[in-house]
Design a protein around this motif. Sequence first.
Motif, PDB file in Angstrom:
ATOM      1  N   SER A 239     112.175 -94.410  40.930  1.00 43.95           N
ATOM      2  CA  SER A 239     111.187 -94.586  39.872  1.00 43.95           C
ATOM      3  C   SER A 239     110.453 -95.886  40.170  1.00 43.95           C
ATOM      4  CB  SER A 239     111.813 -94.598  38.471  1.00 43.95           C
ATOM      5  OG  SER A 239     112.836 -95.561  38.357  1.00 43.95           O
ATOM      6  N   ASP A 332     112.785 -87.130  44.791  1.00 43.04           N
ATOM      7  CA  ASP A 332     112.236 -87.028  43.451  1.00 43.04           C
ATOM      8  C   ASP A 332     111.833 -88.426  42.964  1.00 43.04           C
ATOM      9  OD1 ASP A 332     112.196 -85.147  40.866  1.00 43.04           O
ATOM     10  OD2 ASP A 332     112.887 -87.149  40.299  1.00 43.04           O
ATOM     11  N   LEU A 334     109.582 -90.776  39.960  1.00 38.38           N
ATOM     12  CA  LEU A 334     108.835 -90.979  38.721  1.00 38.38           C
ATOM     13  C   LEU A 334     107.966 -92.208  38.913  1.00 38.38           C
ATOM     14  CD1 LEU A 334     108.304 -90.489  35.644  1.00 38.38           C
ATOM     15  CD2 LEU A 334     110.274 -91.997  35.216  1.00 38.38           C
ATOM     16  N   ALA A 353     101.323 -91.744  43.308  1.00 37.25           N
ATOM     17  CA  ALA A 353     101.854 -90.490  42.771  1.00 37.25           C
ATOM     18  C   ALA A 353     101.182 -89.277  43.411  1.00 37.25           C
ATOM     19  CB  ALA A 353     101.674 -90.459  41.257  1.00 37.25           C
ATOM     20  N   GLU A 354      99.904 -89.375  43.690  1.00 40.07           N
ATOM     21  CA  GLU A 354      99.179 -88.256  44.303  1.00 40.07           C
ATOM     22  C   GLU A 354      99.666 -87.969  45.711  1.00 40.07           C
ATOM     23  OE1 GLU A 354      95.115 -89.359  44.140  1.00 40.07           O
ATOM     24  OE2 GLU A 354      94.877 -88.894  41.988  1.00 40.07           O
ATOM     25  N   ARG A 360     106.216 -87.325  39.882  1.00 43.65           N
ATOM     26  CA  ARG A 360     105.645 -87.052  38.571  1.00 43.65           C
ATOM     27  C   ARG A 360     105.068 -88.359  38.048  1.00 43.65           C
ATOM     28  NH1 ARG A 360     109.108 -86.910  33.057  1.00 43.65           N
ATOM     29  NH2 ARG A 360     107.364 -87.223  31.642  1.00 43.65           N
ATOM     30  N   HIS A 362     103.576 -90.725  34.982  1.00 45.60           N
ATOM     31  CA  HIS A 362     103.581 -90.957  33.541  1.00 45.60           C
ATOM     32  C   HIS A 362     102.702 -92.168  33.261  1.00 45.60           C
ATOM     33  CE1 HIS A 362     105.193 -91.191  29.410  1.00 45.60           C
ATOM     34  NE2 HIS A 362     105.075 -92.496  29.576  1.00 45.60           N
ATOM     35  N   ARG A 386     115.024 -88.743  32.801  1.00 49.24           N
ATOM     36  CA  ARG A 386     114.703 -88.377  34.174  1.00 49.24           C
ATOM     37  C   ARG A 386     115.982 -88.288  35.022  1.00 49.24           C
ATOM     38  NH1 ARG A 386     110.421 -85.853  36.565  1.00 49.24           N
ATOM     39  NH2 ARG A 386     110.110 -86.581  38.687  1.00 49.24           N
ATOM     40  N   THR A 390     117.498 -84.868  36.902  1.00 48.60           N
ATOM     41  CA  THR A 390     117.579 -84.722  38.363  1.00 48.60           C
ATOM     42  C   THR A 390     118.999 -84.891  38.881  1.00 48.60           C
ATOM     43  OG1 THR A 390     117.092 -87.095  38.638  1.00 48.60           O
ATOM     44  CG2 THR A 390     115.223 -85.567  38.712  1.00 48.60           C
TER      45      THR A 390
END
Length: 395
Positions: A239, A332, A334, A353-354, A360, A362, A386, A390
Amino acid sequence: MSTGARPHPVARLAAAVRSAAPLAGALPEPPVVAAAPEDGSPWPAAAADLLARITALSGGPRYGVGPADAPRSVLDQVLGDHLDLAGTAAALAATGLPDRSEVDRVVAGAAADDLLAPEAGVVVETADGARLPAWSVGPVTGRPVLLVLPCGMPVRLVEGWVRALAVDRPVITWESRWLFADLASEVDLEHGIAAQVADLAAVLDAFSVPSAHVAGMCGGALLALAAAAELPGRVDSLSLWHGDFDLGDDAPKTDHQRNLQALMGMAAQDRETAAAVHEVLLQNALAGVPADLAHLVLYPYASRELFFRYCRLNLVVMAQDARPYLARVDVDTLVVTSEQDRTAHPAGSLAVAERLSAARLHVEPDGDHLTLFRAPAHLTGLLRSRLAGTASQVG
């Protein structure tokens, strides 16, 4: 001891002394804080005596106490505002002065409740000689979380996060090389990205944790991303919170990012230049820094030497192009930012993020960069959710 919402004045001051210890201890001279204005009552002197008693019991840095109207340095003012002897004097006037045994009991309670006290952690020694203060808080079972702080920030900046996450899992974190346990060392330690990423692995090794969810904040987000690329077996998910990312021409930076990077570029050249830049920055250091966080955020400005080391370490983080890492990270992830972040441009987080394959995004509608470090419940809850979502995806 009071059981209402307002903490006992002894407990409040004891907690303030403990949280201010990194900055107070790094100053070249003992800090001098303002006494409460003399009003004919015994309470200003009682508050000063209480401060002396608490610092003696806590084993932390000692303070001098001077007249309220005496000139003092910017950082002495920061510490004085944080300790708030005037508020302590007013509280004592209302509650009365506790006896010594009660003071000792309350101070001992504050120490027992301090998850991030130096004595609650360990010092991790790295292969190249760095010494890293590190902590593991919470149960030994559960999915571990490694918090990567912004470079040069005291661990207490994420205390709210540690308390929120350590309810049901181990939470691990550490303080930067060369800026805390290494302060007395005259050796110029390695300060590049590779060394800082290796520190992350050394901390995991110290607590026998093979892999973890790695949560990076501000400049720590870049280090977390680099670790996921360079140490893929150690990072099972990510994250990235209000990341300070350099993406070249692919995403803008804020004025703050550009100006700070330019000044750090000058200061990192040598100690003489750093001393000159330090004097300039310190005069404006309080601008935009909320009072409740100033004693933590301004730690790297405690001395010219500390500032020089901070610039060397943090400059490489701020100037590191994040783009080469993005194609190499597939865990994964965030990514969290805010529309109102004027410190680390939210466009950097959006671009990261793209480009990540399993991210994902936020975006908070409000809350500035430093809001993150108050550990608001909806953000700590976001990470907890989150992690729960996961958990089944990792071994």
